[in-house]
Design an enzyme around this catalytic site. Structure first.
Site, PDB file in Angstrom:
ATOM      1  N   ARG A  32      -3.487  39.052  23.399  1.00 38.89           N
ATOM      2  CA  ARG A  32      -2.916  40.193  23.549  1.00 38.89           C
ATOM      3  C   ARG A  32      -2.938  41.172  22.549  1.00 38.89           C
ATOM      4  O   ARG A  32      -1.846  41.101  21.574  1.00 38.89           O
ATOM      5  CB  ARG A  32      -1.383  40.236  24.174  1.00 38.89           C
ATOM      6  CG  ARG A  32      -1.292  39.322  25.564  1.00 38.89           C
ATOM      7  CD  ARG A  32       0.125  39.120  25.748  1.00 38.89           C
ATOM      8  NE  ARG A  32       0.487  38.775  27.172  1.00 38.89           N
ATOM      9  CZ  ARG A  32       0.795  37.661  27.657  1.00 38.89           C
ATOM     10  NH1 ARG A  32       0.520  36.633  26.852  1.00 38.89           N
ATOM     11  NH2 ARG A  32       0.864  37.453  28.795  1.00 38.89           N
ATOM     12  N   CYS A  38      -4.294  33.661  33.764  1.00 38.73           N
ATOM     13  CA  CYS A  38      -3.910  33.741  32.171  1.00 38.73           C
ATOM     14  C   CYS A  38      -2.346  34.094  32.277  1.00 38.73           C
ATOM     15  O   CYS A  38      -1.629  34.383  31.331  1.00 38.73           O
ATOM     16  CB  CYS A  38      -4.507  34.700  31.530  1.00 38.73           C
ATOM     17  SG  CYS A  38      -4.348  36.498  31.885  1.00 38.73           S
ATOM     18  N   ARG A  66       9.119  43.134  36.747  1.00 35.53           N
ATOM     19  CA  ARG A  66       9.234  41.840  36.160  1.00 35.53           C
ATOM     20  C   ARG A  66      10.188  41.731  35.088  1.00 35.53           C
ATOM     21  O   ARG A  66      10.659  40.799  34.590  1.00 35.53           O
ATOM     22  CB  ARG A  66       7.859  41.427  35.723  1.00 35.53           C
ATOM     23  CG  ARG A  66       7.340  42.438  34.455  1.00 35.53           C
ATOM     24  CD  ARG A  66       5.852  42.206  34.234  1.00 35.53           C
ATOM     25  NE  ARG A  66       5.567  41.325  33.060  1.00 35.53           N
ATOM     26  CZ  ARG A  66       4.393  40.990  32.663  1.00 35.53           C
ATOM     27  NH1 ARG A  66       3.569  41.878  32.873  1.00 35.53           N
ATOM     28  NH2 ARG A  66       4.394  40.253  31.568  1.00 35.53           N
ATOM     29  N   GLU A  69      -4.571  42.181  38.153  1.00 35.55           N
ATOM     30  CA  GLU A  69      -3.227  42.344  37.928  1.00 35.55           C
ATOM     31  C   GLU A  69      -2.808  43.493  38.867  1.00 35.55           C
ATOM     32  O   GLU A  69      -1.484  43.384  39.040  1.00 35.55           O
ATOM     33  CB  GLU A  69      -2.683  42.276  36.663  1.00 35.55           C
ATOM     34  CG  GLU A  69      -3.233  43.304  35.866  1.00 35.55           C
ATOM     35  CD  GLU A  69      -2.869  43.019  34.179  1.00 35.55           C
ATOM     36  OE1 GLU A  69      -1.931  42.139  34.199  1.00 35.55           O
ATOM     37  OE2 GLU A  69      -3.397  43.786  33.411  1.00 35.55           O
ATOM     38  N   ASN A 120       1.541  37.708  36.332  1.00 33.77           N
ATOM     39  CA  ASN A 120       2.783  38.437  35.917  1.00 33.77           C
ATOM     40  C   ASN A 120       2.973  39.550  36.555  1.00 33.77           C
ATOM     41  O   ASN A 120       3.602  40.058  37.389  1.00 33.77           O
ATOM     42  CB  ASN A 120       3.116  38.295  34.502  1.00 33.77           C
ATOM     43  CG  ASN A 120       3.074  37.257  33.744  1.00 33.77           C
ATOM     44  OD1 ASN A 120       3.226  36.118  34.258  1.00 33.77           O
ATOM     45  ND2 ASN A 120       2.586  37.179  32.415  1.00 33.77           N
ATOM     46  N   ASP A 121       1.823  40.397  36.369  1.00 36.35           N
ATOM     47  CA  ASP A 121       1.938  41.577  36.902  1.00 36.35           C
ATOM     48  C   ASP A 121       1.277  41.622  38.388  1.00 36.35           C
ATOM     49  O   ASP A 121       1.641  42.476  39.277  1.00 36.35           O
ATOM     50  CB  ASP A 121       0.795  42.635  35.913  1.00 36.35           C
ATOM     51  CG  ASP A 121       1.589  43.081  34.903  1.00 36.35           C
ATOM     52  OD1 ASP A 121       2.444  43.492  34.856  1.00 36.35           O
ATOM     53  OD2 ASP A 121       1.088  43.190  33.700  1.00 36.35           O
TER      54      ASP A 121
END
Ligand code: PEP
Ligand code: MG
Length: 584
Positions: free
Chosen positions: A306, A508, A475, A441, A464-465
């Site tokens: 990231r 991921c 989130r 995502e 996550n997204d």
């Protein structure tokens, strides 16, 4: 009410580990005063002390206003009118009287808690003007506290930790605050707000700092300076722990560290199922200093770097050469494994790319990820060239966040082609075969994955997204965190559709580190899992105890299930049957 007895507060565990130390309550730059109990006979003198601090602050503010008016004019000086209004705000005073009467704590501790809550409300109002006034309220709070300071001289009982490492309690921590935490000083942190997939939680895991979020009334009830145990495995904060409780947690810490060490000893073994199905197990990385952790965990390179924390952490964006040196070091350290650089994912809950004049109303749906990069092509190309140049020193790949469809992919590929031409002209080397991937995502990208697969080398599913955008559940909003379920059938089917597009597909997002869900991800056919280095040894152990055929059969059933609970239960049952010892 005596508060020296043990008290437990429950939250959500987001970063494993145990932290024991004294508690420090902080809120965005304003350290909390020490809390102490007072006797009923002290209430009057406490209130008088507060009144005189208010009067002193008022005098200071009038004096400041006069000075600024003299130096810069009436407009600039008007800011102090707002400060003066906040100082005697009727709502704050009403709440303060009520809380003070109920709590019987020293007045500055109660005042601090009341104003913190008030500021938090302001941070979330729609009116941008009011939101921007939070800093003024904080300024007033600090002045009032400073003016009460002499009367709260520290005693051995109420002195907070000083330079000692401590457990941090806060209403919330921004990802940028978390990135600044020093694990040598902050043993663990606990917040009232927060969620498991916020970048604050992700960063806590990378830093190896135990963390618990979502503890109701934390700032109001926590006492500065008291001893605390933070249990990042079960999501519990224990205030004033008894000797037995501390002994229990010390033993637990030793036991957990022992089993973690045993797991890391397997680091050289491949992540391969009992029937020979191989999965690449790579690391998610946020900080440059994680090289050692990558090696220790036995990760096969980096599946998600990231880059935003490196790019935006220092205030100004590093230039191409600085980026190149940084990326090159990571590529060399990880050789012969591959490092996948995810380009800048600014926006959302992360650091802004540039200081926006006004906060965006829906930042997760706004100027985020690839949208930011494509609107700043020259800056974007610096990053692309830096990654390309680093690829000459080992194995590198590049991927792009928050892609929603083919138009962005084509734009990216044009810019990449320009960068390659420029590097050739400059005579600078790069890997002609550098793999190019995108994150899946955004639901539209998942739905179009068959088309997108024709244009890129690999996908990496950001669960996550993908969960956030598929279920329409923010989130980082703890009010809806119960709805944030990556095993929602809508999410799982999109993941299946993406993997079925036929190019290598990694997972991921944080889902990859949930040991209950590894059978599902393996069964869906993910070619790679990329997880935080701290959890990687557990994931390796899990994969090595799974049977691929059994995972696929279970996943077939999961894809027919109607709700998220059934899907989680199916995967968890297989996980428990395969590696029950990880659930102890
Ligand atoms: C994701 O969205 O799952 C992801 C891995 O990216 P980030 O958490 O940085 O948004
Ligand atoms: Mg993401």
């Amino acid at each position: 009410m005596s508060e020296s007895y043990e008290r437990r507060m429950k939250g959500m565990p987001v970063s494993p580990g145990i932290a024991m130390g004294c508690l420090r309550v902080e809120a965005r730059g304003c350290p909390a005063p020490v809390t102490r109990n007072i006797l009923p006979t002290e209430t009057e003198s406490e209130w008088a002390r507060f009144e005189s601090a208010l009067a002193r602050t008022e005098e200071e503010l009038y004096a400041l206003k006069e000075r600024v008016e003299h130096l810069s004019g009436a407009t600039e000086a008007a800011i102090f009118d707002a400060h003066l209004l906040f100082l005697r705000d009727r709502l704050i005073m009403k709440r303060l009287r009520k809380e003070f009467a109920e709590r019987m704590h020293n007045i500055e501790a109660v005042y601090y808690a009341v104003v913190q809550n008030f500021m938090e409300v302001m941070r979330h109002v729609d009116d941008p003007y009011l939101r921007s006034r939070v800093a003024d309220v904080e300024d007033v709070l600090q002045r009032v506290l400073k003016n009460m300071a002499p009367a709260v001289a520290a005693t051995p009982q109420n002195t907070p930790c000083g330079c000692e490492p401590y457990v941090l309690a806060a209403y919330d921590l921004a990802p940028s605050d978390t990135a600044d935490l020093d694990p040598r000083t902050v043993l663990g942190f606990v917040t009232e707000a927060g969620s498991a997939v916020s970048h604050t939680a992700i960063l806590a895991r990378s830093l190896g700092i135990p963390a618990v979020v979502g503890v109701p009334r934390l700032v109001m009830d926590a006492r500065v300076g008291c001893r605390a145990v933070l249990d990042g495995y079960n999501g519990v904060l224990i205030l004033n722990p008894t000797a037995e409780t501390e002994a229990h947690y010390r033993a637990l810490q030793v036991e957990k560290e022992k089993s973690y060490r045993a797991l890391t000893e397997l680091r050289d073994l491949p992540a391969i199922t009992t029937d020979g199905h191989r999965i690449r197990l790579a690391a998610n990385v946020e900080f440059a200093h994680e090289y050692d952790a990558i090696q220790r965990s036995g990760a096969e390179g980096v599946g998600l770097y990231r880059t935003e924390f490196f790019l935006l952490g220092g205030g100004s964006m590093p230039d191409e050469d600085t980026q190149y040196e940084h990326y090159r070091r990571l590529v060399e350290e990880c050789a012969p494994h591959e490092v996948i650089f995810r380009t800048l994912d600014a926006g959302g809950d992360k650091l802004p790319f540039e200081v926006l004049e006004e906060k965006e109303d829906n930042p997760f749906l706004g100027w985020r990820g690839i949208r930011v990069s494509l609107s700043r092509p020259e800056v974007f190309k610096e990053q692309l060239r830096a990654v390309l140049r680093a690829s000459a020193h080992g194995k590198a790949a590049v991927m792009f966040p928050m892609v929603s469809g083919i138009t962005e992919v084509l734009q990216i590929k044009d810019l990449l082609a320009e960068c390659r031409t420029e590097l050739r002209e400059r005579g600078q080397a790069f890997d002609e075969h550098l793999r190019v991937g995108i994150m899946i995502e955004v639901p539209s990208a998942a739905m179009m994955s068959d088309v997108l697969a024709r244009h890129v080398d690999f996908f990496s599913i950001g669960t996550n997204d993908l969960t956030q955008y598929t279920i329409a559940v923010d989130r980082v909003n703890f009010r809806v965190s119960g709805m944030f379920r990556p095993t929602h059938p809508g999410v799982i089917r999109m993941m299946k559709q993406t993997i079925s597009a036929g190019i290598p597909t990694a997972i991921c997002g944080e889902m990859g580190a949930d040991i209950s869900l590894i059978p599902l991800l393996v069964g869906l056919g993910a070619s790679e899992l990329s997880v935080g280095t701290h959890l990687l040894p557990l994931v390796r152990y899990a994969i090595r105890h799974l049977n691929y055929d059994a995972c696929r059969a279970m996943t077939e059933k999961a894809l027919q299930a109607e709700d998220s609970y059934t899907i989680r239960a199916l995967s968890q049952d297989l996980a428990r049957a395969s590696y029950a010892e990880l659930f102890d």
